[in-house]
Write a protein that holds these residues in place. Structure first.
Motif, PDB file in Angstrom:
ATOM      1  N   HIS A 171      24.217   2.117  -5.761  1.00 49.05           N
ATOM      2  CA  HIS A 171      24.731   3.240  -6.537  1.00 49.05           C
ATOM      3  C   HIS A 171      26.185   3.443  -6.144  1.00 49.05           C
ATOM      4  CE1 HIS A 171      24.415   6.234  -3.184  1.00 49.05           C
ATOM      5  NE2 HIS A 171      23.482   5.394  -2.778  1.00 49.05           N
ATOM      6  N   GLY A 172      26.836   4.384  -6.774  1.00 52.14           N
ATOM      7  CA  GLY A 172      28.270   4.519  -6.601  1.00 52.14           C
ATOM      8  C   GLY A 172      28.730   4.764  -5.186  1.00 52.14           C
ATOM      9  N   GLU A 173      27.846   5.304  -4.353  1.00 46.67           N
ATOM     10  CA  GLU A 173      28.231   5.676  -3.005  1.00 46.67           C
ATOM     11  C   GLU A 173      27.580   4.817  -1.933  1.00 46.67           C
ATOM     12  OE1 GLU A 173      27.074   9.734  -2.963  1.00 46.67           O
ATOM     13  OE2 GLU A 173      28.542  10.351  -4.467  1.00 46.67           O
ATOM     14  N   GLY A 174      26.864   3.778  -2.338  1.00 42.20           N
ATOM     15  CA  GLY A 174      26.236   2.932  -1.333  1.00 42.20           C
ATOM     16  C   GLY A 174      24.954   2.296  -1.811  1.00 42.20           C
ATOM     17  N   LEU A 175      23.952   2.263  -0.920  1.00 42.59           N
ATOM     18  CA  LEU A 175      22.669   1.639  -1.213  1.00 42.59           C
ATOM     19  C   LEU A 175      21.542   2.596  -0.839  1.00 42.59           C
ATOM     20  CD1 LEU A 175      23.381  -1.877   0.355  1.00 42.59           C
ATOM     21  CD2 LEU A 175      23.183  -1.388  -2.099  1.00 42.59           C
ATOM     22  N   TRP A 176      20.684   2.901  -1.820  1.00 45.62           N
ATOM     23  CA  TRP A 176      19.478   3.664  -1.515  1.00 45.62           C
ATOM     24  C   TRP A 176      18.402   2.718  -1.003  1.00 45.62           C
ATOM     25  CZ3 TRP A 176      20.533   5.730  -6.909  1.00 45.62           C
ATOM     26  CH2 TRP A 176      21.252   6.928  -6.846  1.00 45.62           C
ATOM     27  N   PHE A 177      17.517   3.253  -0.183  1.00 47.79           N
ATOM     28  CA  PHE A 177      16.348   2.525   0.297  1.00 47.79           C
ATOM     29  C   PHE A 177      15.096   3.177  -0.275  1.00 47.79           C
ATOM     30  CE2 PHE A 177      12.741   2.461   3.229  1.00 47.79           C
ATOM     31  CZ  PHE A 177      12.579   1.101   3.474  1.00 47.79           C
ATOM     32  N   VAL A 178      14.162   2.361  -0.763  1.00 48.12           N
ATOM     33  CA  VAL A 178      12.838   2.822  -1.171  1.00 48.12           C
ATOM     34  C   VAL A 178      11.810   1.956  -0.459  1.00 48.12           C
ATOM     35  CG1 VAL A 178      11.204   3.135  -3.061  1.00 48.12           C
ATOM     36  CG2 VAL A 178      13.629   3.603  -3.433  1.00 48.12           C
ATOM     37  N   GLY A 179      10.873   2.562   0.239  1.00 48.71           N
ATOM     38  CA  GLY A 179       9.805   1.828   0.901  1.00 48.71           C
ATOM     39  C   GLY A 179       8.460   2.435   0.559  1.00 48.71           C
ATOM     40  N   CYS A 180       7.524   1.602   0.141  1.00 47.36           N
ATOM     41  CA  CYS A 180       6.205   2.081  -0.276  1.00 47.36           C
ATOM     42  C   CYS A 180       5.160   1.579   0.713  1.00 47.36           C
ATOM     43  CB  CYS A 180       5.869   1.587  -1.670  1.00 47.36           C
ATOM     44  SG  CYS A 180       7.086   2.054  -2.924  1.00 47.36           S
ATOM     45  N   SER A 181       4.493   2.497   1.385  1.00 47.26           N
ATOM     46  CA  SER A 181       3.480   2.109   2.367  1.00 47.26           C
ATOM     47  C   SER A 181       2.103   2.088   1.713  1.00 47.26           C
ATOM     48  CB  SER A 181       3.489   3.055   3.572  1.00 47.26           C
ATOM     49  OG  SER A 181       3.249   4.381   3.186  1.00 47.26           O
ATOM     50  N   ILE A 182       1.336   1.068   2.064  1.00 50.46           N
ATOM     51  CA  ILE A 182       0.015   0.902   1.462  1.00 50.46           C
ATOM     52  C   ILE A 182      -0.976   1.928   1.997  1.00 50.46           C
ATOM     53  CG2 ILE A 182      -0.925  -0.776   3.103  1.00 50.46           C
ATOM     54  CD1 ILE A 182      -1.795  -2.380   0.524  1.00 50.46           C
ATOM     55  N   ALA A 183      -0.682   2.462   3.166  1.00 44.65           N
ATOM     56  CA  ALA A 183      -1.449   3.554   3.785  1.00 44.65           C
ATOM     57  C   ALA A 183      -0.527   4.222   4.790  1.00 44.65           C
ATOM     58  CB  ALA A 183      -2.709   3.029   4.468  1.00 44.65           C
ATOM     59  N   ASN A 184      -0.928   5.382   5.287  1.00 44.24           N
ATOM     60  CA  ASN A 184      -0.122   6.070   6.295  1.00 44.24           C
ATOM     61  C   ASN A 184      -0.637   5.786   7.697  1.00 44.24           C
ATOM     62  OD1 ASN A 184       2.038   7.999   6.970  1.00 44.24           O
ATOM     63  ND2 ASN A 184       0.336   9.285   7.669  1.00 44.24           N
ATOM     64  N   SER A 185      -1.935   5.579   7.795  1.00 48.15           N
ATOM     65  CA  SER A 185      -2.563   5.157   9.046  1.00 48.15           C
ATOM     66  C   SER A 185      -3.911   4.551   8.694  1.00 48.15           C
ATOM     67  CB  SER A 185      -2.746   6.337  10.010  1.00 48.15           C
ATOM     68  OG  SER A 185      -3.706   7.253   9.497  1.00 48.15           O
ATOM     69  N   LYS A 186      -4.486   3.806   9.633  1.00 50.13           N
ATOM     70  CA  LYS A 186      -5.773   3.172   9.382  1.00 50.13           C
ATOM     71  C   LYS A 186      -6.584   3.082  10.678  1.00 50.13           C
ATOM     72  CE  LYS A 186      -5.122   0.067   5.404  1.00 50.13           C
ATOM     73  NZ  LYS A 186      -6.491   0.111   4.865  1.00 50.13           N
ATOM     74  N   LYS A 187      -7.893   3.326  10.559  1.00 50.05           N
ATOM     75  CA  LYS A 187      -8.791   3.092  11.670  1.00 50.05           C
ATOM     76  C   LYS A 187      -9.233   1.637  11.701  1.00 50.05           C
ATOM     77  CE  LYS A 187     -10.507   7.846  11.376  1.00 50.05           C
ATOM     78  NZ  LYS A 187     -11.676   8.701  11.055  1.00 50.05           N
ATOM     79  N   ASN A 188      -9.282   1.016  10.502  1.00 49.28           N
ATOM     80  CA  ASN A 188      -9.599  -0.397  10.351  1.00 49.28           C
ATOM     81  C   ASN A 188      -9.075  -0.857   9.003  1.00 49.28           C
ATOM     82  OD1 ASN A 188     -11.777   0.152   8.323  1.00 49.28           O
ATOM     83  ND2 ASN A 188     -12.754   1.090  10.110  1.00 49.28           N
ATOM     84  N   THR A 189      -9.222  -2.132   8.704  1.00 54.09           N
ATOM     85  CA  THR A 189      -8.648  -2.692   7.484  1.00 54.09           C
ATOM     86  C   THR A 189      -9.168  -2.009   6.231  1.00 54.09           C
ATOM     87  OG1 THR A 189      -8.362  -4.832   8.558  1.00 54.09           O
ATOM     88  CG2 THR A 189      -8.350  -4.821   6.160  1.00 54.09           C
ATOM     89  N   ASP A 190     -10.427  -1.606   6.218  1.00 50.65           N
ATOM     90  CA  ASP A 190     -11.039  -1.025   5.020  1.00 50.65           C
ATOM     91  C   ASP A 190     -10.927   0.495   4.953  1.00 50.65           C
ATOM     92  OD1 ASP A 190     -11.892  -3.551   4.095  1.00 50.65           O
ATOM     93  OD2 ASP A 190     -13.622  -3.493   5.446  1.00 50.65           O
ATOM     94  N   ASP A 191     -10.199   1.095   5.855  1.00 49.39           N
ATOM     95  CA  ASP A 191     -10.030   2.546   5.873  1.00 49.39           C
ATOM     96  C   ASP A 191      -8.869   2.960   4.961  1.00 49.39           C
ATOM     97  OD1 ASP A 191      -9.909   5.242   6.481  1.00 49.39           O
ATOM     98  OD2 ASP A 191      -8.791   4.919   8.345  1.00 49.39           O
ATOM     99  N   TRP A 192      -9.172   3.737   3.915  1.00 48.34           N
ATOM    100  CA  TRP A 192      -8.148   4.212   2.972  1.00 48.34           C
ATOM    101  C   TRP A 192      -8.096   5.733   2.929  1.00 48.34           C
ATOM    102  CZ3 TRP A 192      -5.057   0.437   1.428  1.00 48.34           C
ATOM    103  CH2 TRP A 192      -5.549  -0.867   1.390  1.00 48.34           C
ATOM    104  N   THR A 193      -8.509   6.378   3.996  1.00 51.29           N
ATOM    105  CA  THR A 193      -8.617   7.835   3.988  1.00 51.29           C
ATOM    106  C   THR A 193      -7.279   8.551   4.182  1.00 51.29           C
ATOM    107  OG1 THR A 193      -9.138   7.832   6.367  1.00 51.29           O
ATOM    108  CG2 THR A 193     -11.001   7.768   4.822  1.00 51.29           C
TER     109      THR A 193
END
Length: 334
Positions: free
Chosen positions: A117-139
């Motif tokens: 953008h005119g003033e630099g570079l924005w960053f966008v990051g998309c996380s698949i989860a915020n935390s996990k107890k195991n691979t199948d945890d989507w809570t």
């Protein structure tokens, strides 16, 4: 249309891909999602292979730093989706290869982007989860992180999460003036900040969507959207430019993953591939209002694909993950 395989090399669990070129250099970059190398192939030197890094893979996303031969990449997105130790690194081109520095830790970030953008570079990051107890945890649903990428300092500044939480976020598509983000909660449009407004998320579709691409395949002057529906398939859906469904497939593409949309010659197409069952790679087009498909390859299980040009010829680069194969197909008769 004809697709002829002209190059093949082996890389275990090859996943992320990118075409990286300027006036003097021309490379394809391919990285593994396992603890395996990232390779660069010099298209100006008979596909000479260069090791960008020898291990510490787990790479989901490669993003070019605009105007340079440098790029950012995720690493350590393993095991599976339980990727608390994921990080982003910077690869700086030195004329013969790339030197690595660590930008920072970004737990569970699967897709990310930097947006000029005119003033630099924005960053966008998309996380698949915020935390996990195991691979199948989507809570604990994932977040959309935004900030400012400072290339001189090689770090993301002013990092913060937007209010929205997304379950099983997987797909991301930069549309030029905005981005599309997909998840189990549907398809969202991310509008970038202006002097008068902050980042804004708008829901376009409620259907669970893994990945999305756009192309005007019917030539009406408006984009259509190809969506992999369900988390990694097994359906595909095509929307019109108002996000109204115009096509929905049978569940015949299990683990749908590879997706691309754009021009081949003077027409636009989708390319789509899936990683289970017949593991096909196919071309999707529209003729007289009907969706048609053409098989490009079978039993290859592609993870990601892109089309690029070289010496006025068109090629398809495919990370055929289930076959551990990096493949380039010459596109003719279009």
């Amino acid at each position: 249309m004809k697709f002829t395989k002209t190059f093949s090399d082996t890389l275990d669990h090859c996943y992320a891909i990118m075409h990286l070129t300027d006036d003097d250099h021309d490379y394809i970059i391919v990285a593994s999602e396992e603890n395996q190398p990232c390779y660069a192939y010099d298209l100006n030197d008979n596909f000479k292979r260069i090791i960008v890094w020898p291990d510490v893979g787990g790479t989901m996303t490669l993003v070019r730093i605009p105007g340079t031969m440098n790029f950012l990449a995720t690493q350590r997105f393993y095991p599976g989706f339980n990727s608390a130790k994921c990080r982003i690194v910077k690869e700086t081109f030195n004329g013969e290869g790339w030197d690595q520095s660590v930008v920072g830790d970004f737990p569970y970030v699967h897709r990310f982007d930097i947006i000029p953008h005119g003033e630099g570079l924005w960053f966008v990051g998309c996380s698949i989860a915020n935390s996990k107890k195991n691979t199948d945890d989507w809570t604990d649903p994932g977040k959309v992180w935004v900030g400012d990428y400072n290339d001189q300092k090689e770090e993301v500044e002013n990092l913060r999460a937007l209010d929205i939480r997304l379950t099983k976020n997987h797909g991301y598509k930069n549309m030029g003036g905005y981005s599309l983000i997909t998840s189990a909660d549907g398809v969202y449009r991310l509008d970038y900040p202006t002097h008068d407004s902050d980042w804004m998320m708008t829901k376009f579709s409620k259907e669970e969507t893994s990945d999305i691409a756009s192309a005007d395949i019917n030539g009406d002057g408006h984009p259509e959207y190809l969506a992999i529906e369900g988390f990694h398939g097994p359906h595909i859906r095509i929307y019109d430019d108002r996000f109204e469904s115009i096509y929905y497939s049978e569940p015949n593409s299990p683990f749908g993953h590879a997706i691309w949309g754009g021009s081949i010659g003077d027409k636009q197409y989708f390319i789509f591939g899936w990683r289970q069952g017949s593991q096909e790679l196919e071309l999707i087009s529209s003729k007289d209002g009907e969706i048609t498909t053409q098989t490009i390859d079978k039993q290859v299980g592609p993870s990601n694909v892109t089309v690029f040009s070289k010496d006025n010829k068109l090629y398809l680069l495919s990370a055929n993950r289930e076959h551990n194969e990096i493949a380039i197909y010459h596109i003719t008769d279009f």
